[in-house]
Design an enzyme around this catalytic site. Structure first.
Site, PDB file in Angstrom:
ATOM      1  N   ASN A 100      19.686 -41.220  10.057  1.00  0.00           N
ATOM      2  CA  ASN A 100      19.673 -42.607  10.537  1.00  0.00           C
ATOM      3  C   ASN A 100      20.727 -43.440   9.824  1.00  0.00           C
ATOM      4  OD1 ASN A 100      17.907 -42.207   8.309  1.00  0.00           O
ATOM      5  ND2 ASN A 100      16.834 -44.118   8.709  1.00  0.00           N
ATOM      6  N   GLU A 115      21.693 -47.331   9.404  1.00  0.00           N
ATOM      7  CA  GLU A 115      21.210 -48.690   9.638  1.00  0.00           C
ATOM      8  C   GLU A 115      22.353 -49.700   9.503  1.00  0.00           C
ATOM      9  OE1 GLU A 115      17.815 -49.208   7.048  1.00  0.00           O
ATOM     10  OE2 GLU A 115      16.625 -47.789   8.240  1.00  0.00           O
ATOM     11  N   CYS A 143      19.110 -44.176  15.178  1.00  0.00           N
ATOM     12  CA  CYS A 143      18.207 -43.146  14.665  1.00  0.00           C
ATOM     13  C   CYS A 143      18.959 -41.834  14.408  1.00  0.00           C
ATOM     14  CB  CYS A 143      17.106 -42.852  15.673  1.00  0.00           C
ATOM     15  SG  CYS A 143      15.981 -44.199  15.991  1.00  0.00           S
ATOM     16  N   GLU A 148      18.115 -38.826  15.354  1.00  0.00           N
ATOM     17  CA  GLU A 148      18.141 -37.920  16.509  1.00  0.00           C
ATOM     18  C   GLU A 148      19.351 -38.194  17.389  1.00  0.00           C
ATOM     19  OE1 GLU A 148      15.658 -39.645  15.341  1.00  0.00           O
ATOM     20  OE2 GLU A 148      13.692 -38.737  15.727  1.00  0.00           O
ATOM     21  N   CYS A 199      11.490 -41.706  18.362  1.00  0.00           N
ATOM     22  CA  CYS A 199      11.132 -42.955  19.057  1.00  0.00           C
ATOM     23  C   CYS A 199      11.375 -42.786  20.556  1.00  0.00           C
ATOM     24  CB  CYS A 199      11.939 -44.126  18.497  1.00  0.00           C
ATOM     25  SG  CYS A 199      13.639 -44.178  19.093  1.00  0.00           S
ATOM     26  N   CYS A 216      15.087 -42.355  21.707  1.00  0.00           N
ATOM     27  CA  CYS A 216      15.610 -41.012  21.395  1.00  0.00           C
ATOM     28  C   CYS A 216      15.039 -39.973  22.351  1.00  0.00           C
ATOM     29  CB  CYS A 216      15.292 -40.634  19.952  1.00  0.00           C
ATOM     30  SG  CYS A 216      16.289 -41.540  18.745  1.00  0.00           S
TER      31      CYS A 216
HETATM   32  N1  THU Z   1      14.176 -43.579  12.634  1.00  0.00           N
HETATM   33  C1  THU Z   1      14.855 -42.427  12.968  1.00  0.00           C
HETATM   34  O1  THU Z   1      16.003 -42.220  12.552  1.00  0.00           O
HETATM   35  N2  THU Z   1      14.233 -41.522  13.741  1.00  0.00           N
HETATM   36  C2  THU Z   1      12.945 -41.613  14.149  1.00  0.00           C
HETATM   37  O2  THU Z   1      12.447 -40.678  14.753  1.00  0.00           O
HETATM   38  C3  THU Z   1      12.177 -42.829  13.899  1.00  0.00           C
HETATM   39  C4  THU Z   1      12.856 -43.884  13.107  1.00  0.00           C
HETATM   40  C5  THU Z   1      14.829 -44.520  11.725  1.00  0.00           C
HETATM   41  C6  THU Z   1      15.227 -45.844  12.296  1.00  0.00           C
HETATM   42  C7  THU Z   1      15.278 -46.694  11.040  1.00  0.00           C
HETATM   43  O3  THU Z   1      16.531 -46.506  10.416  1.00  0.00           O
HETATM   44  C8  THU Z   1      14.208 -46.090  10.148  1.00  0.00           C
HETATM   45  O4  THU Z   1      13.941 -44.809  10.662  1.00  0.00           O
HETATM   46  C9  THU Z   1      12.937 -46.885  10.072  1.00  0.00           C
HETATM   47  O5  THU Z   1      12.460 -47.191  11.328  1.00  0.00           O
END
Ligand code: THU
Length: 156
Positions: free
Chosen positions: A61, A63, A72, A74, A111, A114
């Protein structure tokens, strides 16, 4: 008329109960958490994506201070693989692992956005993409195909 949907998935009590190819993919996903840029949530997500030619692509991920601009793990993984290896848009399996702010590996379930993306790449390739989600304490949940994660996904 009333309809019913059923999805099936497997759960394993230990990573080591899985075939060695899955163990390797999950351990690559754990390593991929090191690539996360997650200063806002403190939640590091790692993905390892196994391509049809045996190559593994990692994602994590990413941010951003403008929160919705982040992505994310994925989608980072599958978009990177699609962009860098367009001739190899064959995705065998994707493993996902979370790591919390205490440094402990934990559950990460894809999520909705994704899931939509995974389903489209799976549909295009014409064969299933397995999805392996790490759970707490070394347990693992395995879906045989990405579409099991998102019935009635968008298409037109
Ligand atoms: N996140 C992912 O990278 N993948 C997931 O399956 C769920 C959430 C990340 C998004 C954000 O950077 C952090 O997790 C918290 O939500």
């Amino acid at each position: 008329m009333k309809h019913q949907l059923m999805i099936s998935y497997e759960e394993y009590d230990s990573i080591n109960d899985l075939p060695s190819i899955d163990v390797r993919l999950l351990s690559d996903a754990m390593a991929a958490t090191d690539g996360a840029y997650a200063p806002y949530s403190g939640f590091h997500v790692g993905v390892a994506l196994l391509l049809g030619d045996g190559i593994t692509v990692k994602g994590s991920n990413q941010e951003n201070v403008a929160y919705p601009s982040g992505l994310c793990a994925e989608r980072t993984a599958i978009f990177a693989a699609s962009a860098q290896r367009p001739e190899m848009r064959s995705y065998i399996a994707l493993a996902i692992v979370g790591r919390n702010s205490d440094g402990v590996y934990c559950e990460a379930s894809p999520c909705g956005a994704c899931r939509q993306v995974l389903v489209e790449y799976e549909r295009n390739q014409g064969h299933p993409m397995r999805v392996l989600c790490y759970l707490a304490n070394g347990r693992v949940r395995v879906f045989e195909k990405a579409s099991d994660l998102l019935p009635f996904s968008f298409d037109f």
